[in-house]
Write a protein that holds these residues in place. Structure first.
Motif, PDB file in Angstrom:
ATOM      1  N   GLU A  24       0.865  -1.190   0.000  1.00 57.61           N
ATOM      2  CA  GLU A  24       0.000   0.000   0.000  1.00 57.61           C
ATOM      3  C   GLU A  24       0.895   1.230   0.000  1.00 57.61           C
ATOM      4  O   GLU A  24       1.651   1.447   0.952  1.00 57.61           O
ATOM      5  CB  GLU A  24      -0.893  -0.018   1.247  1.00 57.61           C
ATOM      6  CG  GLU A  24      -1.643  -1.324   1.477  1.00 57.61           C
ATOM      7  CD  GLU A  24      -2.667  -1.644   0.386  1.00 57.61           C
ATOM      8  OE1 GLU A  24      -3.192  -0.700  -0.240  1.00 57.61           O
ATOM      9  OE2 GLU A  24      -2.949  -2.844   0.161  1.00 57.61           O
ATOM     10  N   ARG A  79      -6.928  -3.059  -3.182  1.00 58.51           N
ATOM     11  CA  ARG A  79      -8.011  -2.709  -4.103  1.00 58.51           C
ATOM     12  C   ARG A  79      -7.788  -3.314  -5.484  1.00 58.51           C
ATOM     13  O   ARG A  79      -8.729  -3.759  -6.136  1.00 58.51           O
ATOM     14  CB  ARG A  79      -8.201  -1.190  -4.152  1.00 58.51           C
ATOM     15  CG  ARG A  79      -8.858  -0.686  -2.845  1.00 58.51           C
ATOM     16  CD  ARG A  79      -9.163   0.783  -2.890  1.00 58.51           C
ATOM     17  NE  ARG A  79      -7.936   1.574  -2.976  1.00 58.51           N
ATOM     18  CZ  ARG A  79      -7.910   2.890  -3.138  1.00 58.51           C
ATOM     19  NH1 ARG A  79      -9.031   3.558  -3.237  1.00 58.51           N
ATOM     20  NH2 ARG A  79      -6.771   3.536  -3.187  1.00 58.51           N
ATOM     21  N   GLU A  80      -6.530  -3.366  -5.921  1.00 52.69           N
ATOM     22  CA  GLU A  80      -6.233  -4.036  -7.194  1.00 52.69           C
ATOM     23  C   GLU A  80      -6.516  -5.538  -7.091  1.00 52.69           C
ATOM     24  O   GLU A  80      -7.000  -6.156  -8.029  1.00 52.69           O
ATOM     25  CB  GLU A  80      -4.766  -3.823  -7.582  1.00 52.69           C
ATOM     26  CG  GLU A  80      -4.445  -2.422  -8.058  1.00 52.69           C
ATOM     27  CD  GLU A  80      -2.943  -2.152  -8.152  1.00 52.69           C
ATOM     28  OE1 GLU A  80      -2.583  -0.979  -8.282  1.00 52.69           O
ATOM     29  OE2 GLU A  80      -2.129  -3.107  -8.061  1.00 52.69           O
ATOM     30  N   ASN A 128      -8.934  -1.216   4.246  1.00 54.24           N
ATOM     31  CA  ASN A 128      -9.053  -1.779   2.904  1.00 54.24           C
ATOM     32  C   ASN A 128     -10.308  -2.650   2.795  1.00 54.24           C
ATOM     33  O   ASN A 128     -10.809  -3.137   3.813  1.00 54.24           O
ATOM     34  CB  ASN A 128      -7.812  -2.645   2.593  1.00 54.24           C
ATOM     35  CG  ASN A 128      -6.722  -1.851   1.915  1.00 54.24           C
ATOM     36  OD1 ASN A 128      -6.999  -0.937   1.144  1.00 54.24           O
ATOM     37  ND2 ASN A 128      -5.484  -2.207   2.214  1.00 54.24           N
ATOM     38  N   PRO A 129     -10.802  -2.863   1.577  1.00 52.98           N
ATOM     39  CA  PRO A 129     -11.932  -3.791   1.430  1.00 52.98           C
ATOM     40  C   PRO A 129     -11.519  -5.195   1.854  1.00 52.98           C
ATOM     41  O   PRO A 129     -10.364  -5.584   1.674  1.00 52.98           O
ATOM     42  CB  PRO A 129     -12.236  -3.742  -0.080  1.00 52.98           C
ATOM     43  CG  PRO A 129     -10.994  -3.232  -0.722  1.00 52.98           C
ATOM     44  CD  PRO A 129     -10.336  -2.344   0.284  1.00 52.98           C
TER      45      PRO A 129
END
Ligand code: CTP
Ligand code: CA
Length: 231
Positions: A24, A79-80, A128-129
């Motif tokens: 990150e 996220r990627e 983060n998700p």
């Protein structure tokens, strides 16, 4: 390979595996990361392919080679990783072995942060998700079998049971990483692992094994579960 029919108990099945850490960014030259080597996730991808599955491995930055017979998608951030995983759906089984960074810097610097005399910068973090929970809780196109991992340093099974419920997955592979930094099993980056499979059926503790043996045993268990439609 396209059109090639692979023989084995996972033949005709699509399997997705996440592996490695995520990075990150803090600024263009710095990032937040963790000690994940990718060894366990890569070994699972390889083992599933060896049993005949069509395997996609979504991996964060690692220094180990790509497993043979597997499609590898490389990502950096959580996220990627989520976007890459969603793009590969639907699959029959998904194994979330990646050590996803829980937080990212809210506003990563566009330029390298400089010491300007006003003291250290404060890194405002945002969550983060949760990739595993996002996929496990899908209303449509949920994989038949969703497997998460839980690296814990204490109360391993207790925490794994809580994660199973919270994330909505079918199994949690719980591993004890309390000895990280020491030689032996359960060391992030090491070659051996002591795990327990936690599911609605209960807890199955496996002996200390090489990560490649954990991977083979897990791939076989996935094949049996998909065949018997029971987990
Ligand atoms: N996981 C994920 N996305 C995240 C965080 C975790 O997909 N943002 C997945 C991991 O790949 C693993 C499982 O969730 O399969 C459990 O990860 P873990 O870090 O043990 O759980 P957390 O919910 O992040 O809880 P904590 O770190 O606070 O123990
Ligand atoms: Ca976490």
């Amino acid at each position: 390979m396209l059109g090639e029919h692979k023989v084995g108990p996972l033949s005709g099945k699509r399997v997705l595996v996440t592996s490695g850490p995520t990075h990150e960014p803090i600024d263009p030259v710095r990032y937040i990361a963790n000690r994940s080597s990718g060894k366990q996730g890569h070994a699972i991808a390889r083992a599933a392919a060896e049993l005949g599955a069509e395997v996609t491995l979504v991996s964060g930055p690692v220094s180990i080679p790509d497993p043979p017979g597997v499609t590898v998608v490389r990502v950096e951030t959580a996220r990627e990783m989520l976007a890459a995983v969603e793009a590969r759906m639907p699959v029959d089984a998904a194994v979330f072995c990646a050590a996803v960074a829980d937080w990212r810097v809210a506003q990563a610097g566009e330029e390298k942060l400089k010491k300007d005399g006003s003291g250290p910068p404060s890194l405002g973090l945002v969550e983060n998700p949760d990739i595993l929970a996002t996929i496990a809780r899908r209303k449509e196109g949920r994989p038949i079998l969703v497997v998460g991992f839980a690296a814990e340093t204490e109360k391993v099974v207790e925490h794994a049971k809580a994660k199973l419920a919270r994330k909505g997955c079918d199994w949690i592979v719980a591993n004890d990483v309390s000895h990280t930094g020491e030689p032996g099993s359960g060391v992030m980056g090491g070659d051996r692992n002591t795990v327990a499979i936690v599911s609605a059926q209960g807890v199955e503790s496996w002996p200390d094994m090489d990560k490649s043996d954990v991977a083979r045993k897990l791939a076989e268990r996935i094949a049996t579960a998909l065949k018997d439609k029971q987990w």
